[in-house]
Design an enzyme around this catalytic site. Structure first.
Site, PDB file in Angstrom:
ATOM      1  N   LYS A  50     -13.712  20.488 -48.804  1.00 56.29           N
ATOM      2  CA  LYS A  50     -14.822  19.904 -47.822  1.00 56.29           C
ATOM      3  C   LYS A  50     -13.620  19.125 -46.797  1.00 56.29           C
ATOM      4  O   LYS A  50     -13.826  19.127 -45.607  1.00 56.29           O
ATOM      5  CB  LYS A  50     -15.335  18.834 -48.438  1.00 56.29           C
ATOM      6  N   GLN A  94     -18.861  11.646 -53.721  1.00 58.13           N
ATOM      7  CA  GLN A  94     -19.124  12.855 -54.407  1.00 58.13           C
ATOM      8  C   GLN A  94     -19.323  12.630 -55.942  1.00 58.13           C
ATOM      9  O   GLN A  94     -19.105  11.678 -56.691  1.00 58.13           O
ATOM     10  CB  GLN A  94     -17.540  13.416 -54.600  1.00 58.13           C
ATOM     11  N   ASP A 117     -25.110  13.958 -47.227  1.00 61.55           N
ATOM     12  CA  ASP A 117     -25.564  14.691 -48.267  1.00 61.55           C
ATOM     13  C   ASP A 117     -26.991  14.846 -48.310  1.00 61.55           C
ATOM     14  O   ASP A 117     -27.785  15.481 -48.969  1.00 61.55           O
ATOM     15  CB  ASP A 117     -25.176  14.183 -49.656  1.00 61.55           C
TER      16      ASP A 117
END
Ligand code: NAD
Length: 282
Positions: A50, A94, A117
């Protein structure tokens, strides 16, 4: 005739070029922060990817590596700082987090308009309400890969195997928005093959290597394999790729399918977050 392979890297590249173009045209430089807590090797690999792509497309980027024993309060404080940062428009915490941390509480601490997200209750609720400003990236990736085939989605029998909040459920909602007839299967589904065999479009997000065999797939179906399974012979998906490709019409490989596309969608979400944040005090 064997299935056409849906090249996730190629489709992702198209989106990444778009993101790059939008960043160049933007007056304000969009910023993404990623928070990684603990030493999960898979998470570290995902975050590295990412970071690499975020920098390549020209986003402003911050990365925070926290120790495995970081306290929940320290993590919440960092999120609060990022919520207030003017440089950061989207953030990713994460998952999974270390076991002593309440994941739901942490995700809920992210301001909805900085939730790259799309995992906060507000953004998931927006999706249920057909408001797609910040949709979980993997779900978006699945839909875009299906669309990349050029095949019609409306009215198609669609089966999603897996009902997680971050993949299965949002994919099902996106397909419903496209007027597909959607069935969700899960670990308690009886006779899984009876459902999958009728699917014109089959999305599999389970985490069990080669769960979907050739005799479970309809001839000509579009098969999207979300699974990532580490095996001694490398990373493989939830679909028995070599055999299923003999019957499917289109299929995504693992790796090189949903994975790269998910990252592209995540970076695009950062731009959507910036847009959503306009008008809010940051
Ligand atoms: P999860 O563990 O949260 O959910 C798995 C789902 O599979 C559950 O809903 C469960 O009911 C269902 N399931 C379990 N066994 C089953 C069976 N035998 N038959 C039918 N359904 C069954 O997992 P998740 O977070 O949704 O991830 C699923 C997979 O996708 C994992 O392999 C994960 O690594 C991968 N993943 C990939 C990406 C990507 O970017 N490519 C992103 C997220 C997740």
């Amino acid at each position: 005739m064997p299935a056409k392979i849906i090249d996730g890297k190629k489709v992702a590249e198209k989106f990444l070029n778009e993101v790059n173009k939008k960043i160049k045209e933007s007056k304000e430089k969009p910023g993404l922060a990623i928070v990684l807590a603990g030493n999960n090797p898979a998470s570290e690999i995902y975050v590295n990817f990412k970071e690499k792509k975020a920098k390549e497309v020209g986003l402003y980027f911050e990365r925070y590596n926290l120790e495995e024993n970081v306290s929940q309060n320290e993590l919440l404080k960092l999120i609060d700082n990022l919520n207030q940062s003017r440089k950061i428009h989207g953030m990713i915490v994460q998952l999974p987090l270390p076991k002593h941390i309440d994941e739901k509480l942490v995700v809920d601490a992210i301001l909805p308009h900085k939730d790259a997200d799309g995992f906060t209750p507000v953004n998931l609720g927006n999706l249920v309400n057909d408001d797609n400003r910040l949709v979980p990236a993997t779900a978006r990736a699945c839909l875009e890969l299906i669309k990349s085939t050029g095949e019609k989605i409306e009215g198609k029998n669609t089966v999603v195997v897996g009902r997680s909040t971050i993949v299965g459920k949002p994919v099902a909602l996106l397909l419903l928005q496209e007027n597909a007839t959607v069935t969700i299967c899960h670990s308690k589904t009886k006779n899984l093959a009876e459902f999958t065999k009728n699917a014109d479009i089959l999305v599999v997000a389970v985490g069990k290597p080669k769960l979907i065999k050739k005799d479970m797939v309809k001839k000509g179906a579009i098969v999207i394999d979300v699974g990532i399974n580490k095996t001694p012979s490398g990373i493989i998906g939830d679909v028995d790729f070599e055999n299923v490709k003999e019957v499917a019409g289109y299929i995504t490989p693992v790796p090189g399918g949903v994975g790269p596309m998910t990252i592209a969608m995540l970076l695009d979400n950062t731009l959507n977050a910036m847009e959503m944040g306009r008008g809010f005090l940051r």
